[in-house]
Write a protein that holds these residues in place. Structure first.
Motif, PDB file in Angstrom:
ATOM      1  N   ASN A  78       0.913  -1.255  -0.134  1.00  0.00           N
ATOM      2  CA  ASN A  78      -0.205   0.011   0.033  1.00  0.00           C
ATOM      3  C   ASN A  78       0.971   1.219   0.082  1.00  0.00           C
ATOM      4  O   ASN A  78       1.443   1.729   0.856  1.00  0.00           O
ATOM      5  CB  ASN A  78      -0.973  -0.228   1.210  1.00  0.00           C
ATOM      6  CG  ASN A  78      -1.765   1.120   1.221  1.00  0.00           C
ATOM      7  OD1 ASN A  78      -1.802   2.008   0.119  1.00  0.00           O
ATOM      8  ND2 ASN A  78      -2.566   1.219   2.299  1.00  0.00           N
ATOM      9  N   LYS A  82      -3.342   6.377   3.054  1.00  0.00           N
ATOM     10  CA  LYS A  82      -4.327   6.053   4.095  1.00  0.00           C
ATOM     11  C   LYS A  82      -4.565   4.439   4.074  1.00  0.00           C
ATOM     12  O   LYS A  82      -3.981   3.681   3.115  1.00  0.00           O
ATOM     13  CB  LYS A  82      -5.822   6.414   3.411  1.00  0.00           C
ATOM     14  CG  LYS A  82      -5.963   8.007   3.680  1.00  0.00           C
ATOM     15  CD  LYS A  82      -7.341   8.424   3.389  1.00  0.00           C
ATOM     16  CE  LYS A  82      -7.409  10.034   3.260  1.00  0.00           C
ATOM     17  NZ  LYS A  82      -8.957  10.319   3.092  1.00  0.00           N
ATOM     18  N   ASP A  83      -5.132   3.833   5.040  1.00  0.00           N
ATOM     19  CA  ASP A  83      -5.058   2.291   5.077  1.00  0.00           C
ATOM     20  C   ASP A  83      -6.143   1.759   4.202  1.00  0.00           C
ATOM     21  O   ASP A  83      -7.017   2.470   3.765  1.00  0.00           O
ATOM     22  CB  ASP A  83      -5.623   1.900   6.660  1.00  0.00           C
ATOM     23  CG  ASP A  83      -4.766   2.406   7.657  1.00  0.00           C
ATOM     24  OD1 ASP A  83      -3.601   2.691   7.350  1.00  0.00           O
ATOM     25  OD2 ASP A  83      -5.100   2.153   8.830  1.00  0.00           O
ATOM     26  N   ASN A 127      -6.533  -5.458   7.054  1.00  0.00           N
ATOM     27  CA  ASN A 127      -6.061  -4.040   6.435  1.00  0.00           C
ATOM     28  C   ASN A 127      -4.520  -4.007   6.307  1.00  0.00           C
ATOM     29  O   ASN A 127      -3.700  -4.526   6.885  1.00  0.00           O
ATOM     30  CB  ASN A 127      -6.373  -3.238   7.864  1.00  0.00           C
ATOM     31  CG  ASN A 127      -6.247  -1.733   7.507  1.00  0.00           C
ATOM     32  OD1 ASN A 127      -6.678  -1.300   6.750  1.00  0.00           O
ATOM     33  ND2 ASN A 127      -5.149  -1.204   8.252  1.00  0.00           N
ATOM     34  N   ALA A 129      -1.964  -0.990   6.364  1.00  0.00           N
ATOM     35  CA  ALA A 129      -1.954   0.265   6.532  1.00  0.00           C
ATOM     36  C   ALA A 129      -0.856   0.969   5.538  1.00  0.00           C
ATOM     37  O   ALA A 129      -0.023   0.126   4.715  1.00  0.00           O
ATOM     38  CB  ALA A 129      -1.097   0.462   7.864  1.00  0.00           C
TER      39      ALA A 129
END
Length: 241
Positions: A78, A82-83, A127, A129
């Protein structure tokens, strides 16, 4: 004087030997694993604001010539601010590359496999991060008498959207080694069998495409963009969403 000359010569030899060791060590370091590559990857559906998902594959893998076994590291990143929220990574094998296991992930049943693939695993991620990555160890086999490709789509948890897809991208050998314990394969290189069903190792040729997406890859991207891979897999072939 003779003793000093002998000492000086011995010292020079030691220095030369030490330099040779340093040179050899530097050469060996060049064979260390290279950073992963996102070659053959592209965004499909728009990700949520601030989220930028990509994947990485090793630039080089090695196939055991007897067992045909190999190991691949698949990484999802990522790169946003933002997560990600809940997402999933798919690891899909094509042609001569068959995915046998992905650590921490679940196999996809044969009836639910993407069209043209022979194996696939799904890795659920609660999730990811911002700025973080998650790597998975992929156990696979590679039939050196065939072509072999791998595909890494990153989707929403329900599979309705595909934020990123790498591949199907090929691995291939530029240096067939039939008498060696293993054959090195390079990312983005096609494996071209010498003859159908032959026992000889494959000949190869580097891909000319900037983005190595074949017909199967284009179909997967289109299917991912339409959200049809798994959420609507039971529809008759060819029916549009």
């Amino acid at each position: 004087m003779s003793s000093r000359r002998t000492t000086a010569i011995a010292g020079s030899l030691v220095a030369a030997s030490f330099s040779a060791v340093l040179i050899l060590s530097g050469t060996a370091g060049a064979d260390d694993p290279e950073p992963g590559s996102s070659q053959g990857g592209k965004p499909v559906d728009a990700a949520p604001g601030g989220v930028k998902l990509t994947t990485l594959l090793p630039r080089k893998i090695s196939v055991d010539n007897k067992s045909q076994e190999t190991a691949i590291t698949a990484t999802v990143k990522n790169e946003g601010t933002k997560d990600s929220g809940k997402i999933r990574l798919l690891v899909v094998g094509f042609d001569g590359l068959t995915v046998k296991n992905v650590q921490g992930c679940s196999p996809i049943e044969e009836k639910n496999l993407p069209e043209g693939s022979n194996s696939a695993f799904v890795c659920s991620i609660d999730n990811l991060a911002a700025g973080r990555s998650k790597a998975y160890t992929v156990d696979a086999t590679f039939d050196l008498g065939k072509t072999g490709k791998i595909c890494l789509p990153v989707q929403t948890a329900d599979g309705k959207k595909t934020f990123w897809q790498q591949g199907p991208v090929p691995f291939g050998t530029t240096n067939p080694s039939p008498n060696a314990p293993a054959t090195p394969l390079l990312l983005g290189t096609d494996n071209k069998p010498v003859a159908p069903g032959g026992d000889e190792l494959a000949e190869t040729g580097a891909r000319q495409d900037v983005l190595p997406l074949g017909a199967a890859g284009a179909a997967l991207v289109a299917a991912g963009a339409a959200g049809l891979w798994w959420s609507q897999r039971r529809r008759p072939h060819g029916q549009e969403g």
